[in-house]
Design a protein around this motif. Sequence first.
Motif, PDB file in Angstrom:
ATOM      1  N   SER A 115       0.845  -1.196   0.000  1.00 44.60           N
ATOM      2  CA  SER A 115       0.000   0.000   0.000  1.00 44.60           C
ATOM      3  C   SER A 115       0.884   1.250   0.000  1.00 44.60           C
ATOM      4  N   ILE A 140       1.041   4.962   1.294  1.00 42.81           N
ATOM      5  CA  ILE A 140       0.333   5.869   2.204  1.00 42.81           C
ATOM      6  C   ILE A 140       0.172   7.276   1.632  1.00 42.81           C
ATOM      7  N   ARG A 141       1.124   7.721   0.795  1.00 46.73           N
ATOM      8  CA  ARG A 141       0.990   9.073   0.231  1.00 46.73           C
ATOM      9  C   ARG A 141      -0.155   9.132  -0.773  1.00 46.73           C
ATOM     10  N   VAL A 142      -0.195   8.139  -1.678  1.00 48.92           N
ATOM     11  CA  VAL A 142      -1.302   8.087  -2.639  1.00 48.92           C
ATOM     12  C   VAL A 142      -2.621   8.028  -1.874  1.00 48.92           C
ATOM     13  N   MET A 156      -3.373   8.939   1.291  1.00 53.12           N
ATOM     14  CA  MET A 156      -3.706  10.149   2.043  1.00 53.12           C
ATOM     15  C   MET A 156      -4.174  11.266   1.112  1.00 53.12           C
ATOM     16  N   PHE A 157      -3.449  11.442  -0.015  1.00 55.62           N
ATOM     17  CA  PHE A 157      -3.838  12.488  -0.967  1.00 55.62           C
ATOM     18  C   PHE A 157      -5.265  12.255  -1.475  1.00 55.62           C
ATOM     19  N   GLU A 193      -7.594  10.578  -0.049  1.00 56.33           N
ATOM     20  CA  GLU A 193      -8.593  10.632   1.022  1.00 56.33           C
ATOM     21  C   GLU A 193      -9.188  12.028   1.158  1.00 56.33           C
ATOM     22  N   VAL A 194      -8.459  13.056   0.713  1.00 59.34           N
ATOM     23  CA  VAL A 194      -9.041  14.400   0.704  1.00 59.34           C
ATOM     24  C   VAL A 194     -10.308  14.359  -0.167  1.00 59.34           C
ATOM     25  N   THR A 198       5.041  16.474  -8.319  1.00 57.09           N
ATOM     26  CA  THR A 198       4.974  17.423  -7.207  1.00 57.09           C
ATOM     27  C   THR A 198       4.484  16.726  -5.936  1.00 57.09           C
ATOM     28  N   LEU A 199       3.461  15.875  -6.099  1.00 58.87           N
ATOM     29  CA  LEU A 199       2.841  15.236  -4.940  1.00 58.87           C
ATOM     30  C   LEU A 199       3.552  13.934  -4.558  1.00 58.87           C
ATOM     31  N   ARG A 200       4.600  13.597  -5.300  1.00 56.82           N
ATOM     32  CA  ARG A 200       5.373  12.363  -5.069  1.00 56.82           C
ATOM     33  C   ARG A 200       4.465  11.128  -5.023  1.00 56.82           C
ATOM     34  N   LEU A 201       3.574  11.035  -6.009  1.00 55.41           N
ATOM     35  CA  LEU A 201       2.673   9.883  -6.059  1.00 55.41           C
ATOM     36  C   LEU A 201       3.356   8.752  -6.826  1.00 55.41           C
TER      37      LEU A 201
END
Lengths: 278, 125
Positions: free
Chosen positions: A72, A74-76, A78-79, A81-82, A137-140
């Motif tokens: 999984s 976590i960054r993808v 969390m982003f 989840e907004v 930018t979002l490091r996805l």
Amino acid sequence: MSILAFTSLLFGTSVLAGLLGALTGLGGGVVIVPVLTLLFKVDIRYAIGASLVSVIATSSGAAVAYVREGLSNIRVGMFLEVATTLGALLGAYLTARISSHWIAIVFGVVLLFSAAASIRGKYEELPKTTPNPLATTLRLHGCYPTPQGEKRYTAERVPLGFGIMFGAGTLSGLLGIGSGAVKVLAMDQAMKLPFKVSTTTSNFMIGVTAAASAGIYLARGYIDPMIAMPVMLGVLAGALIGTRILVKVHTHTLKIIFGLVIVILGCEMIYSGFSGRI
Amino acid sequence: MPKPTDKELDCTIAKMLKFGVSVAALVVLAGGLMLLRHPLLTIPDYSHFHAVDASLRSIKGITAAAFHLNPRGLVQFGLIILIATPIARVVFCIVGFIRQKDQLYTGISAVVLIILLYSLTKGAH
């Protein structure tokens, strides 16, 4: 019906729903809402309240198994989840404004779609397009293990994925389901993330998304202890058994059988919605 | 303190989630067993929606009922622990991202937390 009979029947059914949800990968909510409304004649708002609670339990309970695989992101998660939590607020808001007939119809359509998605299974990887600047930018991005060694991946079409996730959140808040099928769709098809990464990240997101509408459901009185208690405990037990079985049995045939069950439930929900029985 | 890796963060969070769900399930079970003390009472009519009692719809009311060992209050209290579990997960992520000095994701997680808290506190309106 006496309390004992009602609780036992509901618990037994929920165990089955949890099993089915785990084996199809659709989650228990997809089965429990139609069964509660069609079989137990419970008002759909109580049904989605109980279902949403069981969704949080199974998603959080399964997290340990998923984390062990280390897939999984976590960054993808969390982003996105907004988007899902905002969608969930909208969905929970809509539930109070839409008639239960329409909720039943939308539910039926989602069931049919979920059945199709679960039978379709893994989607083949498509050729890569250019990296998305937003994803950089979002490091996805991340890497995942394959037989040929570590493989890197980067998200594509980020705004499209974000938009679909908002829709997934809305459905979750409106129908009291995890809407894992739509979440996976957003990640593996829209954002071109690896399938395994999508499913494990989706599981992580389901609990947080559901928590965003649970507060609203609780305040509106959709979560009745008498119904939520056997449903939550039953679905959780069923899901835990289901994940154990999943490792041992060949699931393709099971998936098709359960897929058919879900198609029937979906048609029944749509029919009940139109005929005004729900 | 050393920076935690994403994988370590994941594991801590997964253990916390499992703990939260276990506690919630036990509290719900305890309340459920108390509800079954009068097994032959008839269940209310659930075919029409008439919302749960106002006292079992707010965190304040539920906590009060649970401390008086009211069976329905206890079940609801367990469910609140359950709802709080994914919220705690987001808090754990914020702490992890702060320790990783990842400002962007500390901010993104904070937005998610605000949305969740908004829902839990302002849900009624």
